[in-house]
Design a protein around this motif. Structure first.
Motif, PDB file in Angstrom:
ATOM      1  N   GLU A  84       8.423 -26.607-118.071  1.00 41.17           N
ATOM      2  CA  GLU A  84       7.865 -27.843-118.223  1.00 41.17           C
ATOM      3  C   GLU A  84       8.934 -29.045-118.273  1.00 41.17           C
ATOM      4  O   GLU A  84       8.461 -30.068-117.558  1.00 41.17           O
ATOM      5  N   LEU A  85       9.996 -28.947-118.667  1.00 45.62           N
ATOM      6  CA  LEU A  85      11.112 -29.898-118.880  1.00 45.62           C
ATOM      7  C   LEU A  85      11.431 -30.234-117.186  1.00 45.62           C
ATOM      8  O   LEU A  85      11.432 -31.388-116.770  1.00 45.62           O
ATOM      9  N   ALA A  86      11.814 -29.026-116.529  1.00 46.03           N
ATOM     10  CA  ALA A  86      11.956 -29.172-114.945  1.00 46.03           C
ATOM     11  C   ALA A  86      10.940 -29.995-114.204  1.00 46.03           C
ATOM     12  O   ALA A  86      11.284 -30.975-113.642  1.00 46.03           O
ATOM     13  N   ALA A  87       9.672 -29.691-114.397  1.00 43.67           N
ATOM     14  CA  ALA A  87       8.635 -30.526-113.824  1.00 43.67           C
ATOM     15  C   ALA A  87       8.461 -32.027-114.211  1.00 43.67           C
ATOM     16  O   ALA A  87       8.577 -32.873-113.360  1.00 43.67           O
ATOM     17  N   GLU A  88       8.921 -32.257-115.531  1.00 45.13           N
ATOM     18  CA  GLU A  88       8.801 -33.662-115.929  1.00 45.13           C
ATOM     19  C   GLU A  88      10.089 -34.304-115.368  1.00 45.13           C
ATOM     20  O   GLU A  88       9.994 -35.663-115.098  1.00 45.13           O
ATOM     21  N   VAL A  89      11.063 -33.701-115.212  1.00 43.24           N
ATOM     22  CA  VAL A  89      12.204 -34.294-114.677  1.00 43.24           C
ATOM     23  C   VAL A  89      11.989 -34.630-113.085  1.00 43.24           C
ATOM     24  O   VAL A  89      12.149 -35.829-112.603  1.00 43.24           O
ATOM     25  N   ALA A  90      11.361 -33.730-112.521  1.00 45.32           N
ATOM     26  CA  ALA A  90      11.067 -33.974-110.945  1.00 45.32           C
ATOM     27  C   ALA A  90      10.063 -34.803-110.807  1.00 45.32           C
ATOM     28  O   ALA A  90       9.992 -36.057-110.143  1.00 45.32           O
ATOM     29  N   TYR A  91       9.109 -35.066-111.912  1.00 51.81           N
ATOM     30  CA  TYR A  91       8.068 -36.187-111.624  1.00 51.81           C
ATOM     31  C   TYR A  91       8.730 -37.644-111.971  1.00 51.81           C
ATOM     32  O   TYR A  91       8.181 -38.392-111.435  1.00 51.81           O
ATOM     33  N   GLN A  92       9.669 -37.794-112.885  1.00 50.49           N
ATOM     34  CA  GLN A  92      10.086 -39.065-113.123  1.00 50.49           C
ATOM     35  C   GLN A  92      11.002 -39.324-111.703  1.00 50.49           C
ATOM     36  O   GLN A  92      10.968 -40.653-111.694  1.00 50.49           O
ATOM     37  N   ILE A  93      11.926 -38.458-111.298  1.00 51.86           N
ATOM     38  CA  ILE A  93      12.596 -38.824-110.067  1.00 51.86           C
ATOM     39  C   ILE A  93      11.724 -39.382-109.054  1.00 51.86           C
ATOM     40  O   ILE A  93      11.906 -40.454-108.300  1.00 51.86           O
ATOM     41  N   GLY A  94      10.596 -38.386-108.809  1.00 50.57           N
ATOM     42  CA  GLY A  94       9.665 -38.909-107.873  1.00 50.57           C
ATOM     43  C   GLY A  94       8.919 -40.105-108.196  1.00 50.57           C
ATOM     44  O   GLY A  94       8.846 -41.087-107.094  1.00 50.57           O
ATOM     45  N   ALA A  95       8.588 -40.669-109.072  1.00 51.13           N
ATOM     46  CA  ALA A  95       8.240 -41.932-109.564  1.00 51.13           C
ATOM     47  C   ALA A  95       9.012 -43.303-109.198  1.00 51.13           C
ATOM     48  O   ALA A  95       8.659 -44.257-108.552  1.00 51.13           O
ATOM     49  N   LEU A  96      10.260 -42.868-109.622  1.00 50.97           N
ATOM     50  CA  LEU A  96      11.151 -43.983-109.392  1.00 50.97           C
ATOM     51  C   LEU A  96      11.500 -44.068-107.771  1.00 50.97           C
ATOM     52  O   LEU A  96      11.687 -45.181-107.315  1.00 50.97           O
ATOM     53  N   ASP A  97      11.438 -43.031-107.045  1.00 47.24           N
ATOM     54  CA  ASP A  97      11.938 -43.033-105.646  1.00 47.24           C
ATOM     55  C   ASP A  97      10.965 -43.608-105.010  1.00 47.24           C
ATOM     56  O   ASP A  97      11.182 -44.325-103.840  1.00 47.24           O
ATOM     57  N   ILE A  98       9.600 -43.557-105.401  1.00 47.57           N
ATOM     58  CA  ILE A  98       8.498 -44.581-104.583  1.00 47.57           C
ATOM     59  C   ILE A  98       8.807 -46.060-104.490  1.00 47.57           C
ATOM     60  O   ILE A  98       8.709 -46.570-103.452  1.00 47.57           O
ATOM     61  N   PHE A  99       9.445 -46.593-105.771  1.00 42.11           N
ATOM     62  CA  PHE A  99       9.741 -47.987-105.797  1.00 42.11           C
ATOM     63  C   PHE A  99      11.001 -48.235-105.122  1.00 42.11           C
ATOM     64  O   PHE A  99      11.292 -49.426-104.762  1.00 42.11           O
ATOM     65  N   ALA A 100      12.166 -47.224-105.348  1.00 41.34           N
ATOM     66  CA  ALA A 100      13.212 -47.466-104.638  1.00 41.34           C
ATOM     67  C   ALA A 100      12.949 -47.704-102.974  1.00 41.34           C
ATOM     68  O   ALA A 100      13.465 -48.310-102.276  1.00 41.34           O
ATOM     69  N   ARG A 101      12.560 -46.587-102.496  1.00 40.20           N
ATOM     70  CA  ARG A 101      12.041 -46.561-101.097  1.00 40.20           C
ATOM     71  C   ARG A 101      11.162 -47.901-100.586  1.00 40.20           C
ATOM     72  O   ARG A 101      11.531 -48.511 -99.529  1.00 40.20           O
ATOM     73  N   ALA A 102      10.483 -48.575-101.378  1.00 35.65           N
ATOM     74  CA  ALA A 102       9.614 -49.655-101.126  1.00 35.65           C
ATOM     75  C   ALA A 102      10.597 -50.892-101.041  1.00 35.65           C
ATOM     76  O   ALA A 102      10.281 -51.791-100.240  1.00 35.65           O
ATOM     77  N   ALA A 103      11.554 -50.771-101.898  1.00 30.51           N
ATOM     78  CA  ALA A 103      12.603 -51.916-101.830  1.00 30.51           C
ATOM     79  C   ALA A 103      13.926 -51.732-100.813  1.00 30.51           C
ATOM     80  O   ALA A 103      14.514 -52.549-100.573  1.00 30.51           O
ATOM     81  N   GLY A 104      13.666 -50.538-100.136  1.00 28.72           N
ATOM     82  CA  GLY A 104      14.714 -50.396 -98.964  1.00 28.72           C
ATOM     83  C   GLY A 104      15.853 -49.525 -99.502  1.00 28.72           C
ATOM     84  O   GLY A 104      16.618 -49.646 -98.780  1.00 28.72           O
ATOM     85  N   ILE A 105      15.735 -49.100-100.607  1.00 31.47           N
ATOM     86  CA  ILE A 105      16.910 -48.202-101.119  1.00 31.47           C
ATOM     87  C   ILE A 105      16.409 -46.879-101.446  1.00 31.47           C
ATOM     88  O   ILE A 105      15.281 -46.482-101.400  1.00 31.47           O
ATOM     89  N   ARG A 106      17.251 -46.062-102.004  1.00 29.94           N
ATOM     90  CA  ARG A 106      16.967 -44.697-102.471  1.00 29.94           C
ATOM     91  C   ARG A 106      17.508 -44.351-103.865  1.00 29.94           C
ATOM     92  O   ARG A 106      18.451 -45.076-104.422  1.00 29.94           O
ATOM     93  N   VAL A 107      17.012 -43.443-104.502  1.00 27.03           N
ATOM     94  CA  VAL A 107      17.498 -43.045-105.786  1.00 27.03           C
ATOM     95  C   VAL A 107      18.875 -42.212-105.615  1.00 27.03           C
ATOM     96  O   VAL A 107      18.865 -41.351-104.556  1.00 27.03           O
ATOM     97  N   SER A 108      19.846 -42.711-106.304  1.00 30.81           N
ATOM     98  CA  SER A 108      21.268 -42.310-105.725  1.00 30.81           C
ATOM     99  C   SER A 108      21.897 -41.321-106.647  1.00 30.81           C
ATOM    100  O   SER A 108      22.423 -40.512-106.409  1.00 30.81           O
TER     101      SER A 108
END
Length: 253
Positions: A84-108
């Motif tokens: 469950e924790l692994a899935a929740e960590v991946a979910y959070q990374i994916g959520a932020l990456d959407i907005f990072a990509r929209a801003a022209g950057i990436r989660v680093s």
């Protein structure tokens, strides 16, 4: 003298109309922003705004993943099954990456928050679950955390990069672990003490532990807590002190 040092802080720690961190001001001074991804704080609009601000300032963004604990700000101990924790960590990374990509950057990079940070530093099973979540997200992102932690051991076993960090505004035990919140000396609020510690860590890899004895602690990144009163002004002063000491401040990623 050590090499260049990164300066990171927690940003986006609000929810709806409630704002805890002065994100715009902090982005002028930090080089890496640990962005709350909705589990301990943060919401979609806040994540989007912080990513846009980080892009404008040339600041790297990292996913600050947490236990699902909005009411406790992610600082309450929780027992979450590893899958469950692994899935929740991946979910959070994916959520932020959407907005990072929209801003022209990436989660680093990825950095756990609060109770998860401390648990993953000592508990190999929870550390492995965090690492599994990073791998599930699909990108081999660096893990930012304490030197010698279970988190870093799990990341290295999985072939993920690690970045050692130290806290300029937290107290340390003689063994290199942080003084738990709620105990005397856990959080440093006197600016002069924080400035001295930041320079000592960046230049010499040394600080004074809670027992008054010197502690050697090498780090590539220094953390300042964004929810500390006057955090942006303190970040400005830290950068000025580091520059005066001949320390280059630069993002690690």
């Amino acid at each position: 003298m050590n090499g260049p040092i990164d300066l990171n802080a927690d940003l986006g720690e609000g929810f709806g109309r409630w704002h805890l961190t002065d994100d715009d001001a902090l982005l002028a001074y930090v080089t890496s922003a640990n962005v709350a991804c909705g589990f301990h704080a943060g919401d979609p609009a806040t994540m989007r705004r912080v990513c846009e601000g980080a892009a404008a300032h040339g600041v790297r963004v990292g996913a600050q993943v947490s236990y699902r604990d909005l009411a406790g700000f992610g600082r309450r101990a929780m027992d979450v099954p590893a899958p469950e924790l692994a899935a929740e960590v991946a979910y959070q990374i994916g959520a932020l990456d959407i907005f990072a990509r929209a801003a022209g950057i990436r989660v680093s990079y990825v950095k756990p928050h609060g109770a998860l940070y401390h648990r993953a530093a000592q508990d190999p099973e929870q550390a492995a679950a965090v690492v599994a979540g990073v791998r599930l997200a699909g990108t081999p992102l660096p893990l930012l955390g304490l030197t010698g932690s279970a988190l870093h051991a799990a990341a290295e076993d999985a072939g993920l990069p690690t970045v050692a960090e130290a806290f300029a505004d937290r107290g340390y035990r003689p063994d290199g672990t942080l003084v738990p919140r709620g105990e005397p000396g856990a959080v440093l609020t006197e600016p002069g003490e924080v400035l001295k510690r930041a320079v000592g860590l960046a230049r010499d890899g040394r600080l004074t532990a809670a027992d008054g004895k010197p502690l050697r602690l090498r780090a590539r990144s220094l953390c300042l807590h964004g929810d500390t009163p006057g955090a942006a002004d303190l970040a400005r002063r830290v950068r000025e002190e580091l520059a005066a000491a001949g320390v280059t401040v630069r993002a690690f990623s």
